[in-house]
Design a protein around this motif. Sequence first.
Motif, short mmCIF file in Angstrom:
data_model
loop_
_atom_site.label_atom_id
_atom_site.label_comp_id
_atom_site.label_asym_id
_atom_site.label_seq_id
_atom_site.Cartn_x
_atom_site.Cartn_y
_atom_site.Cartn_z
N THR A 1 0.85 -1.18 0.00
CA THR A 1 0.00 0.00 0.00
C THR A 1 0.89 1.24 0.00
O THR A 1 1.86 1.32 0.76
N THR A 2 0.54 2.19 -0.84
CA THR A 2 1.38 3.38 -1.00
C THR A 2 1.05 4.48 -0.01
O THR A 2 1.77 5.47 0.08
N ASP A 3 -0.04 4.32 0.75
CA ASP A 3 -0.42 5.32 1.74
C ASP A 3 -0.19 4.85 3.17
O ASP A 3 -0.56 5.54 4.12
N ALA A 4 0.39 3.68 3.34
CA ALA A 4 0.63 3.11 4.67
C ALA A 4 1.78 2.11 4.57
O ALA A 4 1.98 1.50 3.53
N PRO A 5 2.51 1.93 5.67
CA PRO A 5 3.63 0.98 5.65
C PRO A 5 3.14 -0.46 5.78
O PRO A 5 3.26 -1.09 6.83
N ARG A 6 2.58 -0.97 4.70
CA ARG A 6 1.98 -2.30 4.74
C ARG A 6 2.37 -3.05 3.46
O ARG A 6 2.17 -2.54 2.36
N ALA A 7 2.91 -4.25 3.62
CA ALA A 7 3.26 -5.07 2.47
C ALA A 7 3.00 -6.53 2.83
O ALA A 7 3.15 -6.94 3.98
N TRP A 8 2.61 -7.30 1.83
CA TRP A 8 2.34 -8.71 2.05
C TRP A 8 2.52 -9.47 0.75
O TRP A 8 2.58 -8.88 -0.32
N GLY A 9 2.62 -10.78 0.88
CA GLY A 9 2.80 -11.61 -0.31
C GLY A 9 1.76 -12.70 -0.40
O GLY A 9 1.12 -13.08 0.59
#
Length: 275
Positions: free
Chosen positions: A199-207
Motif C-alpha cells: 500500500t502506497t499510503d501506509a507501511p503495509r506489504a504482504w505476499g
Amino acid sequence: MATAAPVLPAIPLIRSEAGRLAAWFRAFGEADWRKPSFCPGWSAAHVVGHMILGSRFYRSVVESGLAGRVALPFGLETREEFQKARISMMEELAALSDEERVAAFEEGMRDLIGVYEALRPEDLEKGAWHRRGTLAIRYFVNQRLYELLLHEWDIRNAPGASLHEEALGAAGDILTERFPMFYNFAPDPGLEGAFRFETTDAPRAWGIEIREGRGAPCPAEGREFAASLFGPTSRLILLATGRAEAPAEEAAGRLRIEGDRARAEALLAVLFRPI
C-alpha cells in the motif's frame, strides 16, 4: 476495570462505523433516499435494505456456527428457499418508511455486534455457511467492516472518492489474509509464483504464493517475486470488490505493476472482480 480487548480489531470499528452511518441516515431527506447509488438500479434505500438483510443473515449463520452447525440462515434448508426468502425480505424492507428503515438498520447492527463482541478466540475458526461454501467465522466479522465502508461509498456514488479514513487502516490490514482467500474462491489453474502487494499510503506489504492451484500468504521480503503491485489502500479494496477496474486505475496512477506483467494480470483477473 480495564475492558477486555476484542478478539478482532474490526469489532469496535464495526460498532463505531454503524453508529456513524445511522446518524447519517437519520439526516436523509426523501431525495437522499431515492438518489441513485453506484449499484445499477439501486437507490440509497435499496442499499440500506441490503445492509439490513446482511446483518440478519450474518447473525443467523454465525450463531449456528457457534453452536457447531453449518446451516443456512433463518432455519432454511435449501438454496432455493434461501433465494426466495431473500427476495421476500428485500420486498418487506423496501416497504418500510424511511424512519423504520433506519431503526431496522440500527437493530440489525446492534444484534450482530452483540454476537461479535461475545466471540472468544477459539470461535474464530469455527465454520459458518456462506453461498461460496463453509467459511471461518472471522470472515463474517471482517467482511461486515468492509460492507459498512463499501456500501457507504456505494450510496455516496462518487467513484473517485476514498473509503472512510477512520476504519481504513484495519480494513487494509485485513487484505493481507483476504487476498489468498479471494484467490482460492476461483483459482487460475495455470498460474504459479509469488506476488507482492504494497500500500502506497501506509507501511503495509504482504505476499501471496500460488502453487498447485492454491494461494497462501507468504512474507513480503526475502524471496523472489514474479511481480509486485502498488496502490493506495482504498483503491486496492475497491479493486478487490469490483468497484474499480485495474486498467483505469493504472492509467490514473493509482495502481503500479512491476515485474512479469502477464502473470500479474492473470492474478488480478482472479482477485479484482465482484464477489
